[in-house]
Design a protein around this motif. Sequence first.
Motif, mmCIF file in Angstrom:
data_model
loop_
_atom_site.group_PDB
_atom_site.id
_atom_site.type_symbol
_atom_site.label_atom_id
_atom_site.label_comp_id
_atom_site.label_asym_id
_atom_site.label_seq_id
_atom_site.Cartn_x
_atom_site.Cartn_y
_atom_site.Cartn_z
ATOM 1 N N ALA A 1 40.716 39.192 42.864
ATOM 2 C CA ALA A 1 41.663 40.024 43.316
ATOM 3 C C ALA A 1 41.143 41.325 44.066
ATOM 4 O O ALA A 1 41.766 41.730 44.966
ATOM 5 C CB ALA A 1 42.940 40.287 42.283
ATOM 6 N N HIS B 1 48.115 41.906 39.460
ATOM 7 C CA HIS B 1 48.922 42.077 38.239
ATOM 8 C C HIS B 1 49.131 40.858 37.341
ATOM 9 O O HIS B 1 49.370 41.191 36.157
ATOM 10 C CB HIS B 1 50.305 42.367 38.916
ATOM 11 C CG HIS B 1 51.199 41.331 39.535
ATOM 12 N ND1 HIS B 1 50.678 40.774 40.964
ATOM 13 C CD2 HIS B 1 51.980 40.612 39.067
ATOM 14 C CE1 HIS B 1 51.446 39.843 41.098
ATOM 15 N NE2 HIS B 1 51.983 39.503 40.141
ATOM 16 N N GLU B 2 48.650 39.544 37.975
ATOM 17 C CA GLU B 2 48.451 38.637 37.059
ATOM 18 C C GLU B 2 47.411 38.510 36.039
ATOM 19 O O GLU B 2 47.486 37.963 35.024
ATOM 20 C CB GLU B 2 48.688 37.097 37.872
ATOM 21 C CG GLU B 2 49.663 36.923 38.758
ATOM 22 C CD GLU B 2 49.541 35.738 39.443
ATOM 23 O OE1 GLU B 2 48.637 35.099 39.381
ATOM 24 O OE2 GLU B 2 50.677 35.532 40.399
ATOM 25 N N HIS B 3 46.520 39.582 36.201
ATOM 26 C CA HIS B 3 45.165 39.476 35.452
ATOM 27 C C HIS B 3 45.011 40.755 34.567
ATOM 28 O O HIS B 3 43.978 41.014 34.101
ATOM 29 C CB HIS B 3 44.255 39.384 36.402
ATOM 30 C CG HIS B 3 44.335 38.158 37.243
ATOM 31 N ND1 HIS B 3 44.498 36.849 36.574
ATOM 32 C CD2 HIS B 3 44.625 37.886 38.600
ATOM 33 C CE1 HIS B 3 44.622 35.875 37.556
ATOM 34 N NE2 HIS B 3 44.727 36.473 38.846
ATOM 35 N N LYS C 1 39.143 36.136 37.735
ATOM 36 C CA LYS C 1 40.316 36.140 38.470
ATOM 37 C C LYS C 1 40.560 37.789 38.905
ATOM 38 O O LYS C 1 41.002 37.957 40.070
ATOM 39 C CB LYS C 1 41.474 35.689 37.621
ATOM 40 C CG LYS C 1 41.104 34.201 37.454
ATOM 41 C CD LYS C 1 41.352 33.209 38.658
ATOM 42 C CE LYS C 1 41.457 32.062 38.448
ATOM 43 N NZ LYS C 1 41.429 31.158 39.582
ATOM 44 N N TYR C 2 40.402 38.732 37.813
ATOM 45 C CA TYR C 2 40.868 39.941 38.436
ATOM 46 C C TYR C 2 39.821 40.262 39.552
ATOM 47 O O TYR C 2 40.122 41.206 40.261
ATOM 48 C CB TYR C 2 40.547 40.903 37.300
ATOM 49 C CG TYR C 2 40.315 42.598 37.380
ATOM 50 C CD1 TYR C 2 41.681 42.976 37.846
ATOM 51 C CD2 TYR C 2 39.610 43.092 37.910
ATOM 52 C CE1 TYR C 2 41.818 44.291 38.507
ATOM 53 C CE2 TYR C 2 39.337 44.467 38.336
ATOM 54 C CZ TYR C 2 40.727 45.052 38.493
ATOM 55 O OH TYR C 2 40.756 46.377 39.178
ATOM 56 N N ASP D 1 51.851 47.524 49.261
ATOM 57 C CA ASP D 1 52.713 46.430 48.679
ATOM 58 C C ASP D 1 52.338 44.943 49.138
ATOM 59 O O ASP D 1 52.047 43.947 48.425
ATOM 60 C CB ASP D 1 54.243 46.585 48.858
ATOM 61 C CG ASP D 1 54.683 47.740 47.988
ATOM 62 O OD1 ASP D 1 54.003 48.240 47.050
ATOM 63 O OD2 ASP D 1 55.651 48.128 48.332
ATOM 64 N N LYS E 1 47.492 39.545 44.194
ATOM 65 C CA LYS E 1 48.260 39.005 42.668
ATOM 66 C C LYS E 1 47.110 39.671 41.432
ATOM 67 O O LYS E 1 47.401 38.802 40.479
ATOM 68 C CB LYS E 1 48.325 37.400 42.753
ATOM 69 C CG LYS E 1 49.021 37.085 43.916
ATOM 70 C CD LYS E 1 48.996 35.411 43.749
ATOM 71 C CE LYS E 1 50.021 35.098 44.732
ATOM 72 N NZ LYS E 1 50.251 33.742 45.004
ATOM 73 N N ALA F 1 49.109 43.912 47.524
ATOM 74 C CA ALA F 1 49.548 43.709 45.925
ATOM 75 C C ALA F 1 50.036 42.188 45.924
ATOM 76 O O ALA F 1 49.530 41.529 45.088
ATOM 77 C CB ALA F 1 50.315 44.745 45.435
ATOM 78 N N THR F 2 50.662 41.794 46.769
ATOM 79 C CA THR F 2 51.421 40.698 46.881
ATOM 80 C C THR F 2 50.199 39.437 47.110
ATOM 81 O O THR F 2 50.153 38.621 46.502
ATOM 82 C CB THR F 2 52.531 40.569 47.971
ATOM 83 O OG1 THR F 2 53.406 41.388 47.894
ATOM 84 C CG2 THR F 2 53.081 38.889 47.843
ATOM 85 N N GLU F 3 49.363 39.658 48.057
ATOM 86 C CA GLU F 3 48.427 38.936 48.560
ATOM 87 C C GLU F 3 47.145 38.471 47.263
ATOM 88 O O GLU F 3 46.848 37.681 46.910
ATOM 89 C CB GLU F 3 47.656 39.301 49.692
ATOM 90 C CG GLU F 3 46.442 38.340 50.180
ATOM 91 C CD GLU F 3 45.712 38.828 51.455
ATOM 92 O OE1 GLU F 3 44.666 38.338 51.295
ATOM 93 O OE2 GLU F 3 46.045 39.857 52.086
#
Length: 109
Positions: free
Chosen positions: A21, A80-82, A17-18, A71, A78, A74-76
Amino acid sequence: MVVKLITVHVKPGHWEKYLEAQRIWNRETRAAPGYLGGFCGRSSPESHVTQVILFWRSRADLDEWMASNHDRIATEAKAHEHYESIETQVLDAALPSAALPAGLLQENT
């Protein structure tokens, strides 16, 4: 030239998943004015730590990209979730760009 070093501690079980991203980051950053390229890797397949090294023509190019696109990407992505944590460092080149090999840096446009 400016080098941005990023150390990412990926959550266990989140490597794929990372990487998804990271592909978004790569695609979106590739066309940025002043972006020269980058590398991403880890020391072993078992490692949860990856290093991202990004090259920018100038601090102004990096700052402009950070202010205008970071930013949104980063939003697209995601990412940070990984990851558990992330450290960044920006290094200004010790050599003037004129001292670098011809063709390494893109021409200013």
